[in-house]
Design an enzyme around this catalytic site. Structure first.
Site, short mmCIF file in Angstrom:
data_model
loop_
_atom_site.label_atom_id
_atom_site.label_comp_id
_atom_site.label_asym_id
_atom_site.label_seq_id
_atom_site.Cartn_x
_atom_site.Cartn_y
_atom_site.Cartn_z
N ASP A 198 -8.72 14.71 80.82
CA ASP A 198 -7.99 13.93 79.82
C ASP A 198 -7.57 12.57 80.38
O ASP A 198 -7.29 12.46 81.57
CB ASP A 198 -6.75 14.73 79.39
CG ASP A 198 -6.14 14.22 78.11
OD1 ASP A 198 -6.76 13.36 77.44
OD2 ASP A 198 -5.04 14.67 77.75
N GLY B 159 -9.23 7.42 77.47
CA GLY B 159 -8.82 6.36 76.55
C GLY B 159 -7.71 5.51 77.16
O GLY B 159 -7.75 4.28 77.11
N SER C 102 -14.38 19.05 72.46
CA SER C 102 -13.77 20.19 71.78
C SER C 102 -14.19 20.22 70.31
O SER C 102 -14.64 19.19 69.76
CB SER C 102 -12.25 20.11 71.88
OG SER C 102 -11.76 19.17 70.95
N ASN D 180 -12.63 17.50 68.51
CA ASN D 180 -13.00 16.10 68.79
C ASN D 180 -13.84 15.45 67.68
O ASN D 180 -13.98 14.23 67.65
CB ASN D 180 -13.75 15.98 70.13
CG ASN D 180 -12.85 16.09 71.34
OD1 ASN D 180 -13.27 16.48 72.42
ND2 ASN D 180 -11.57 15.73 71.19
N ARG E 279 -12.40 12.48 65.72
CA ARG E 279 -12.33 11.09 66.24
C ARG E 279 -13.24 10.19 65.40
O ARG E 279 -14.15 10.69 64.73
CB ARG E 279 -12.78 11.07 67.70
CG ARG E 279 -11.80 11.86 68.55
CD ARG E 279 -12.05 11.66 70.01
NE ARG E 279 -11.01 12.36 70.74
CZ ARG E 279 -10.58 12.07 71.95
NH1 ARG E 279 -11.12 11.07 72.60
NH2 ARG E 279 -9.63 12.77 72.52
N ARG F 164 -0.68 20.90 77.99
CA ARG F 164 -1.12 21.76 76.90
C ARG F 164 -2.48 22.34 77.26
O ARG F 164 -3.21 21.74 78.05
CB ARG F 164 -1.35 20.94 75.61
CG ARG F 164 -0.15 20.44 74.92
CD ARG F 164 -0.57 19.82 73.58
NE ARG F 164 -1.48 18.70 73.75
CZ ARG F 164 -1.10 17.45 73.98
NH1 ARG F 164 0.18 17.16 74.09
NH2 ARG F 164 -1.99 16.49 74.12
C1 FPP Z 1 -10.32 12.91 77.05
O1 FPP Z 1 -9.95 11.58 77.12
C2 FPP Z 1 -11.73 13.06 77.23
C3 FPP Z 1 -12.63 13.47 76.28
C4 FPP Z 1 -12.30 13.84 74.90
C5 FPP Z 1 -14.03 13.55 76.55
C6 FPP Z 1 -14.36 14.03 77.92
C7 FPP Z 1 -15.71 13.55 78.19
C8 FPP Z 1 -16.09 12.98 79.34
C9 FPP Z 1 -15.27 12.81 80.53
C10 FPP Z 1 -17.45 12.49 79.47
C11 FPP Z 1 -18.52 13.53 79.38
C12 FPP Z 1 -18.41 14.60 80.36
C13 FPP Z 1 -19.46 15.12 80.96
C14 FPP Z 1 -19.37 16.40 81.69
C15 FPP Z 1 -20.75 14.45 80.92
P1 FPP Z 1 -9.26 10.95 75.85
O2 FPP Z 1 -10.26 10.10 75.18
O3 FPP Z 1 -8.65 12.00 75.01
O4 FPP Z 1 -8.18 10.10 76.57
P2 FPP Z 1 -6.78 9.63 75.97
O5 FPP Z 1 -5.98 10.88 75.71
O6 FPP Z 1 -6.21 8.79 77.05
O7 FPP Z 1 -7.08 8.85 74.71
#
Ligand code: FPP
Length: 247
Positions: A27, A30, A72, A75, A78, A201
């Site tokens: 996490d 962003g 997830s 997701n 989004r 969480r």
């Molecule tokens: C959470 O950050 C991250 C995700 C929803 C996506 C996770 C995906 C990756 C790290 C890239 C793909 C992974 C692999 C294994 C190739 P967020 O966008 O929710 O961050 P924020 O809470 O700061 O907005």
């Protein structure tokens, strides 16, 4: 004796022991981008770099299974552009890293309802899983279109089908049977669950499997998570005394 699966308590994994199965809620991509006035996709790109780094580190550290929460089932809410950026990054990740996994003995598994993804991504995933199925050094499980509650629903439906055909009696349903109908059925018990970025969480991730897992929350944003952060998490795990309800 019953086979240990992803949610079984593992009493031998007490003080000083290394975790066999580590899962990570990656996490903070962003926020990492926002801090640098970059678009969110730049954070996700760095997130992929971090994932790559941690897969290698986990192999070096002798972890048997690493499960990463990449997308997830929630997701999809989004913006469409971000969803398609994430899918594109996943495609690239599998295409560019599959040779390294194959050579390093990494078995790729995908958990979640991934068959609902775009057909080309589904064939890419199936091909990569098939190609690495015999690898034994480490299992990398990527959670895609994954939600723990729906994983349990799918397990319950599969068990109900077996009851309906008369193959098993309702009384035969126990924790072990549920374990063996989950997507994680061929992974070792989950020992340690890490979440980055300060949120505390589980966000519908491995809810059943986390029954006896140690939880480790760190403030580091995922793109900044490195091998030392993983080493620190393992050290933290090694210091804990796990009692599994006993004394
Ligand atoms: C959470 O950050 C991250 C995700 C929803 C996506 C996770 C995906 C990756 C790290 C890239 C793909 C992974 C692999 C294994 C190739 P967020 O966008 O929710 O961050 P924020 O809470 O700061 O907005």
């Amino acid at each position: 004796m019953a086979r240990a699966t992803a949610s079984s308590p593992r009493p031998e994994a007490g003080q000083g022991a290394a975790p066999r199965h580590v899962a990570i809620i990656m996490d903070g991509n962003g926020r990492w981008a926002k801090k640098r006035l970059l678009p969110r996709v730049a954070g996700h790109r760095q997130g992929v770099e971090a994932a790559r780094r941690i897969v290698r580190a986990a192999g070096d550290l002798g972890i048997e299974a690493l499960t990463l929460y990449a997308f997830s089932s929630e997701n999809w809410r989004r913006p469409q552009e971000e969803v398609s950026d994430l899918m594109g990054l996943l495609r690239l990740f599998i295409l560019s890293d599959i040779d390294e996994f194959a050579n390093a003995g990494v078995r790729l598994r995908v958990i979640g309802d991934y068959k609902a993804l775009a057909p080309d991504l589904v064939s890419l995933i199936d091909g990569a899983m098939e190609r690495t199925a015999g690898n034994r050094a480490m299992t990398l499980a990527i959670a895609l279109n994954y939600g723990a509650q729906f994983e349990m629903v799918r397990a319950v439906r599969a068990i109900a089908d077996r009851v309906q055909t008369g193959e098993i009696a309702p009384a035969a349903i126990d924790e072990q049977m549920i374990d063996t109908h989950l997507d994680t059925q061929d992974l070792p018990p989950l020992d340690l669950l890490i979440r980055t970025s300060g949120e505390k969480r589980l966000s519908n991730f491995l809810l059943w499997q986390a029954a006896y897992a140690e939880l480790h929350f760190v403030d580091t944003l995922w793109p900044d998570f490195d091998k030392q952060c993983l080493v620190d998490a393992l050290a933290h795990f090694g210091q804990r005394e796990r009692r599994f309800g006993g004394l």
